[in-house]
Write a protein that holds these residues in place. Structure first.
Motif, PDB file in Angstrom:
ATOM      1  N   ARG A 173      36.310  26.398  42.397  1.00  0.00           N
ATOM      2  CA  ARG A 173      36.844  27.783  42.359  1.00  0.00           C
ATOM      3  C   ARG A 173      37.580  28.110  43.654  1.00  0.00           C
ATOM      4  O   ARG A 173      38.585  28.834  43.645  1.00  0.00           O
ATOM      5  N   TYR A 174      37.094  27.566  44.772  1.00  0.00           N
ATOM      6  CA  TYR A 174      37.776  27.759  46.056  1.00  0.00           C
ATOM      7  C   TYR A 174      39.188  27.168  45.970  1.00  0.00           C
ATOM      8  O   TYR A 174      40.166  27.780  46.376  1.00  0.00           O
ATOM      9  N   GLU A 175      39.272  25.966  45.398  1.00  0.00           N
ATOM     10  CA  GLU A 175      40.587  25.314  45.226  1.00  0.00           C
ATOM     11  C   GLU A 175      41.489  26.113  44.294  1.00  0.00           C
ATOM     12  O   GLU A 175      42.703  26.188  44.501  1.00  0.00           O
ATOM     13  N   MET A 176      40.891  26.711  43.241  1.00  0.00           N
ATOM     14  CA  MET A 176      41.694  27.541  42.321  1.00  0.00           C
ATOM     15  C   MET A 176      42.330  28.692  43.102  1.00  0.00           C
ATOM     16  O   MET A 176      43.490  29.056  42.879  1.00  0.00           O
ATOM     17  N   GLY A 177      41.582  29.268  44.040  1.00  0.00           N
ATOM     18  CA  GLY A 177      42.118  30.361  44.862  1.00  0.00           C
ATOM     19  C   GLY A 177      43.261  29.886  45.737  1.00  0.00           C
ATOM     20  O   GLY A 177      44.289  30.565  45.874  1.00  0.00           O
ATOM     21  N   PRO A 201      32.834  40.358  42.387  1.00  0.00           N
ATOM     22  CA  PRO A 201      31.592  39.584  42.316  1.00  0.00           C
ATOM     23  C   PRO A 201      31.205  39.265  40.871  1.00  0.00           C
ATOM     24  O   PRO A 201      31.459  40.077  39.998  1.00  0.00           O
ATOM     25  N   ASP A 202      30.583  38.096  40.590  1.00  0.00           N
ATOM     26  CA  ASP A 202      30.296  37.053  41.567  1.00  0.00           C
ATOM     27  C   ASP A 202      31.357  35.945  41.504  1.00  0.00           C
ATOM     28  O   ASP A 202      31.715  35.389  42.524  1.00  0.00           O
ATOM     29  N   SER A 203      31.864  35.660  40.302  1.00  0.00           N
ATOM     30  CA  SER A 203      32.668  34.446  40.195  1.00  0.00           C
ATOM     31  C   SER A 203      34.046  34.570  40.829  1.00  0.00           C
ATOM     32  O   SER A 203      34.712  33.565  41.067  1.00  0.00           O
ATOM     33  N   GLY A 204      34.494  35.809  41.153  1.00  0.00           N
ATOM     34  CA  GLY A 204      35.775  35.962  41.839  1.00  0.00           C
ATOM     35  C   GLY A 204      35.691  35.704  43.341  1.00  0.00           C
ATOM     36  O   GLY A 204      36.731  35.656  44.019  1.00  0.00           O
ATOM     37  N   MET A 205      34.461  35.540  43.872  1.00  0.00           N
ATOM     38  CA  MET A 205      34.334  35.402  45.334  1.00  0.00           C
ATOM     39  C   MET A 205      34.863  34.069  45.865  1.00  0.00           C
ATOM     40  O   MET A 205      35.678  34.052  46.798  1.00  0.00           O
ATOM     41  N   PRO A 206      34.448  32.914  45.297  1.00  0.00           N
ATOM     42  CA  PRO A 206      34.979  31.651  45.850  1.00  0.00           C
ATOM     43  C   PRO A 206      36.507  31.551  45.766  1.00  0.00           C
ATOM     44  O   PRO A 206      37.146  31.161  46.756  1.00  0.00           O
ATOM     45  N   PRO A 207      37.163  31.903  44.634  1.00  0.00           N
ATOM     46  CA  PRO A 207      38.631  31.834  44.639  1.00  0.00           C
ATOM     47  C   PRO A 207      39.261  32.830  45.611  1.00  0.00           C
ATOM     48  O   PRO A 207      40.337  32.560  46.157  1.00  0.00           O
ATOM     49  N   ALA A 208      38.604  33.957  45.835  1.00  0.00           N
ATOM     50  CA  ALA A 208      39.144  34.909  46.819  1.00  0.00           C
ATOM     51  C   ALA A 208      39.104  34.286  48.210  1.00  0.00           C
ATOM     52  O   ALA A 208      40.057  34.409  48.994  1.00  0.00           O
ATOM     53  N   GLU A 244      47.647  49.594  48.045  1.00  0.00           N
ATOM     54  CA  GLU A 244      48.198  48.753  46.982  1.00  0.00           C
ATOM     55  C   GLU A 244      47.071  47.850  46.483  1.00  0.00           C
ATOM     56  O   GLU A 244      46.219  47.441  47.274  1.00  0.00           O
ATOM     57  N   VAL A 245      47.099  47.533  45.193  1.00  0.00           N
ATOM     58  CA  VAL A 245      46.122  46.564  44.657  1.00  0.00           C
ATOM     59  C   VAL A 245      46.900  45.495  43.892  1.00  0.00           C
ATOM     60  O   VAL A 245      47.564  45.785  42.894  1.00  0.00           O
ATOM     61  N   HIS A 246      46.835  44.271  44.392  1.00  0.00           N
ATOM     62  CA  HIS A 246      47.522  43.129  43.769  1.00  0.00           C
ATOM     63  C   HIS A 246      46.450  42.266  43.110  1.00  0.00           C
ATOM     64  O   HIS A 246      45.566  41.757  43.799  1.00  0.00           O
ATOM     65  N   VAL A 247      46.546  42.123  41.796  1.00  0.00           N
ATOM     66  CA  VAL A 247      45.501  41.395  41.070  1.00  0.00           C
ATOM     67  C   VAL A 247      45.935  39.948  40.871  1.00  0.00           C
ATOM     68  O   VAL A 247      47.062  39.675  40.427  1.00  0.00           O
ATOM     69  N   ARG A 248      45.029  39.024  41.221  1.00  0.00           N
ATOM     70  CA  ARG A 248      45.276  37.591  41.046  1.00  0.00           C
ATOM     71  C   ARG A 248      44.111  37.005  40.248  1.00  0.00           C
ATOM     72  O   ARG A 248      42.951  37.233  40.594  1.00  0.00           O
ATOM     73  N   ILE A 249      44.448  36.251  39.197  1.00  0.00           N
ATOM     74  CA  ILE A 249      43.436  35.726  38.275  1.00  0.00           C
ATOM     75  C   ILE A 249      43.418  34.206  38.380  1.00  0.00           C
ATOM     76  O   ILE A 249      44.464  33.564  38.212  1.00  0.00           O
ATOM     77  N   ASN A 250      42.213  33.624  38.617  1.00  0.00           N
ATOM     78  CA  ASN A 250      42.170  32.185  38.880  1.00  0.00           C
ATOM     79  C   ASN A 250      42.093  31.336  37.618  1.00  0.00           C
ATOM     80  O   ASN A 250      41.464  30.272  37.590  1.00  0.00           O
TER      81      ASN A 250
END
Ligand code: SF4
Length: 508
Positions: free
Chosen positions: A284-288, A306-313, A393-399
């Motif tokens: 997930r870190y690599e996906m980020g 949280p929770d699964s968005g934390m490692p890609p962030a 501003e809020v920029h949304v990024r989806i892994n």
């Protein structure tokens, strides 16, 4: 936004808008050990895979005892319950129910009586072709307690076992008839079995409990908690049998093209679970990082949902050099409970689970990284929450890529009209959720971040590894969406009548 008939948001307002895996399974063979407590702790590690019900079955050499109920693992079992479940082997299950509804009767393990032998079965996944088989078994007088596909599998195994006189033959013949995604553990009084669908869609691993026994589980995090060491995956199509005679393997079905669920890597599995030698966290870190390469943006702070968005962030922040920080705090104790929230509380929706950390986000341009957008209702509420907390501003990024297609193999998104990306362009989704920009990781980018193997990625691509019978998918695809089945000859396989199946002999 006006109501769009093709896109049914109304049913989801105030409800949970994330994807749910259907279940987690666990099994242990360890004579002389407290197998019920080992299973209890194994299920704790798998609780993220299902919170509606939990159950444990124990085999004590003479019979099988089952205790199950609605609720979390900690709600279902008391110390006294576990003390009463003595035996040399056990299986356990946590459930988030989709196929066959909820309630006590849908809780697993299911059990079936074969003459004077009881078997108990726990299943993760969904079977796509059990309607006709169930009808036939009912006509033969087999009693059913639930509407679940898992109970059909359990009774089918029971039926073939009775006919052949051998449990492994019964399992093998049932595997020849059922289609879909499944990882199952099965217990009788003196043996534990584990088997997996021939495409390997749903995960199942084997661990060693020192020299004292064996463990099977949906994820390696459940091996860690009980002190077991990972040995290998249960192979697609394999049947493993563990008993006083040791561990035995037979190929119940020839493996088909491998199609491991890629959403396990993106979202379902716990970050400390290891698949093919790599932790989910590192993937997930690599996906980020990959997402940052594909969709950079000028901003002041990167936060994860949280929770699964934390490692890609964290990965996104590392790649861009933008500071990583906490912007959303999760209430970890809001789980499915028997105490229903009031309508007023439901309308607070996502606020019951998440709150913005205004000290961190106020006056800042924020990149918010999340694992997926399903219906879009949760993303919309989180973006609004961050803006109300002062984010400029809020920029949304989806892994992962856009989820456009329903899943029929164990995830609760089987109606395409509820998937916002099947109905709207990226720009329209951005507008709907109120973000300043929106980007999804490409499929090629995602594949670069996970181990090399065959994956199911049907919810992004519509390429399904197992054919979905028309009777099962009727009404679930939108007009103009035609799923493809790259691994079959274009024919819908017919299921032979259960009574006509001829039994072959045991293989050893
Ligand atoms: S359709 Fe998606 S969620 Fe379902 S098994 Fe395939 S990858 Fe996993």
């Amino acid at each position: 936004m006006g109501y769009d008939e093709r896109f049914d948001l109304r049913a989801t307002v105030g409800e949970d808008d994330s994807l749910h895996d259907e279940c987690g399974v666990f099994g242990v063979w360890a004579p002389g050990r407290d197998v019920a407590r080992i299973t209890y702790f194994g299920l704790h590690a798998l609780q993220h895979r299902g919170q509606e019900s939990a159950g444990i079955a124990v085999g004590n050499g003479r019979s099988v005892l089952v205790r199950k109920d609605r609720g979390l693992v900690s709600q279902v079992f008391t110390d006294a319950d576990l003390s009463a479940l003595n035996g040399k082997a056990a299986i356990g299950h946590v459930r988030y129910g989709t196929a066959g509804g909820g309630g006590f009767d849908a809780a697993q393990p299911h059990f079936s009586l074969i003459d004077d032998v009881t078997i108990a079965l726990a299943h993760n996944g969904t079977l796509v072709n059990t309607t006709g088989v169930r009808r036939e078994l009912v006509q033969m007088g087999v009693p059913f307690r639930s509407e679940t596909d898992s109970e059909v599998a359990c009774e089918l195994i029971g039926y073939f076992t009775k006919k052949s006189g051998h449990l492994r033959v019964g399992i093998r013949h049932a595997m020849q008839m059922i289609e879909g995604g499944y990882a199952m553990v099965l217990l009788r009084e003196n043996a534990l079995y584990a088997f997996r669908d021939p495409n390997g869609i749903r995960p199942l691993v084997i661990g060693a409990l020192g020299t004292e026994g064996w463990v099977v589980a949906s994820e390696t995090c459940a091996l860690d908690i009980v002190g077991a060491t990972f040995v290998r995956d249960v192979r697609p199509g394999e049947i493993v049998r563990i008993s006083d005679g040791g561990i035995l393997s037979e190929q119940g079905l020839e493996p088909r093209p491998e199609a491991q669920c890629i959403f396990e890597d993106v979202y379902f599995s716990r970050p400390d679970t290891v698949i093919r030698g790599r932790s989910i966290y590192s993937m997930r870190y690599e996906m980020g990082r990959q997402l940052a390469r594909e969709a950079p943006v000028d901003a002041d702070l990167v936060i994860g949902v949280p929770d699964s968005g934390m490692p890609p962030a964290e990965g996104y922040a590392a790649q861009t050099g933008i500071p990583f920080g906490e912007g959303l705090i999760k209430n970890r104790y809001v789980a499915r409970t028997f105490i229903q929230p009031t309508q007023e509380m439901r309308e607070m929706g996502v606020r019951m689970k998440l709150n913005a950390l205004s000290d961190n986000v106020a006056g800042r341009r924020v990149v918010m990284v999340d694992d997926s957008i399903v219906r879009g209702t949760t993303s919309k509420q989180i973006v609004r929450m961050l803006k109300e907390a002062g984010a400029t501003e809020v920029h949304v990024r989806i892994n992962c890529p856009e989820v456009k297609w329903p899943c029929f193999y164990g995830i609760d998104t089987d109606v395409q009209r509820q998937l916002i990306s099947a109905n709207k362009s990226v720009e329209e989704v951005r507008d709907y959720i109120g973000a300043d920009s929106l980007a999804f990781l490409s499929l090629e980018g995602l594949r670069r971040c996970v181990p090399e193997c065959g994956y199911c990625d049907a919810c992004y691509t519509g390429r399904y590894p197992v054919r979905i019978p028309e009777a099962f998918s009727a009404g679930k695809f939108l007009d103009g969406f035609a799923p493809t089945f790259p691994y079959d000859d274009g024919e819908e396989a017919s299921v032979p009548p259960v009574e006509d199946v001829r039994m072959d002999a045991p293989r050893d």
